[in-house]
Structures are given as structure tokens and as C-alpha cells.
Scaffold this active site. Structure first.
Site, PDB file in Angstrom:
ATOM      1  N   SER A   8       0.847  -1.174   0.000  1.00 46.65           N
ATOM      2  CA  SER A   8       0.000   0.000   0.000  1.00 46.65           C
ATOM      3  C   SER A   8       0.887   1.230   0.000  1.00 46.65           C
ATOM      4  O   SER A   8       1.953   1.228   0.614  1.00 46.65           O
ATOM      5  CB  SER A   8      -0.887   0.002   1.247  1.00 46.65           C
ATOM      6  OG  SER A   8      -1.815   1.045   1.197  1.00 46.65           O
ATOM      7  N   CYS A   9       0.475   2.252  -0.707  1.00 44.70           N
ATOM      8  CA  CYS A   9       1.234   3.503  -0.734  1.00 44.70           C
ATOM      9  C   CYS A   9       0.266   4.664  -0.523  1.00 44.70           C
ATOM     10  O   CYS A   9      -0.941   4.484  -0.606  1.00 44.70           O
ATOM     11  CB  CYS A   9       2.024   3.644  -2.025  1.00 44.70           C
ATOM     12  SG  CYS A   9       1.029   3.877  -3.508  1.00 44.70           S
ATOM     13  N   PRO A  10       0.797   5.848  -0.241  1.00 44.84           N
ATOM     14  CA  PRO A  10      -0.090   6.981   0.056  1.00 44.84           C
ATOM     15  C   PRO A  10      -1.146   7.263  -1.012  1.00 44.84           C
ATOM     16  O   PRO A  10      -2.296   7.531  -0.687  1.00 44.84           O
ATOM     17  CB  PRO A  10       0.876   8.161   0.204  1.00 44.84           C
ATOM     18  CG  PRO A  10       2.143   7.532   0.678  1.00 44.84           C
ATOM     19  CD  PRO A  10       2.210   6.203  -0.043  1.00 44.84           C
ATOM     20  N   GLY A  12      -2.033   5.030  -3.319  1.00 39.69           N
ATOM     21  CA  GLY A  12      -2.758   3.785  -3.536  1.00 39.69           C
ATOM     22  C   GLY A  12      -2.901   3.386  -4.979  1.00 39.69           C
ATOM     23  O   GLY A  12      -3.814   2.666  -5.340  1.00 39.69           O
TER      24      GLY A  12
END
Length: 103
Positions: A8-10, A12
Site C-alpha cells: 500500500s502507498c499513500p 494507492g
């Protein structure tokens, strides 16, 4: 050996899926069954099953943002990496886990 992962990343979007792909490809390279759940703009995709989690030698979590439903991994060996580290170093990560935990 099976490893389960959550990426997951900021935002997304791109990095979430790049990290997932990198882990799967590294798993294929080292003979490790890697199953990845992504958490992004579309919500949780490819949600890990209880069976996959219980059979996993360990869990890899990206730690750029909050991971939903992290309580599923209580009692498992958990390692955390940034999404960028996973993208850049997935071969080394999978190889090190395989060597540390055995086949």
C-alpha cells in the site's frame, strides 16, 4: 515456502501495484509462493485468505501508510519495508527471507 504480503502507498495507485508485481516476480525467481494483497484507491484487492495467512512462513508489509486489518497477522513473523524498498530490493528481500526461514 509461502510468503504473504500487503502493499500500500499513500496514493494507492502505481507504487502499490509495482511493489506487488516485484514481490511476485522475485518469488518466482527464488521458488517461493508469494501471495500479495493490495490496499489502495480501489480498497482491498486480492484479500488474503485465513488459510494463506496460516500457511505463510512470514508476512511482508509495506509501511508507508496504515495497513488495514493488520490484526490478522498477530502471531506471525512480520517484516516491514517501504514500498520503494520493495520495488528496488525485492530479490534481496525474498532471498534473505528464504535463507533465514528455510525452504
Amino acid at each position: 515456502m509461502k510468503i504473504v504480503c500487503v502493499t500500500s502507498c499513500p496514493s494507492g495507485v502505481a507504487h502499490t501495484y509495482l511493489a506487488a508485481e516485484a514481490l511476485v516476480l522475485s518469488g518466482e525467481k527464488y521458488g517461493v509462493d508469494v501471495i500479495v494483497e493490495t490496499q489502495g484507491g480501489a480498497g482491498i484487492e486480492n484479500q488474503l485468505s485465513s488459510k494463506d495467512i496460516s500457511e505463510a512462513a512470514c508476512v511482508i508489509l509495506s509501511n508507508d501508510i496504515y495497513i488495514q486489518k493488520v490484526e490478522r497477522f498477530i502471531g506471525k513473523k512480520v517484516v516491514k519495508f517501504s514500498v520503494s524498498d520493495i520495488i528496488k530490493k525485492s530479490d534481496a528481500i525474498i532471498s534473505k527471507i528464504k535463507n533465514a526461514l528455510g525452504d
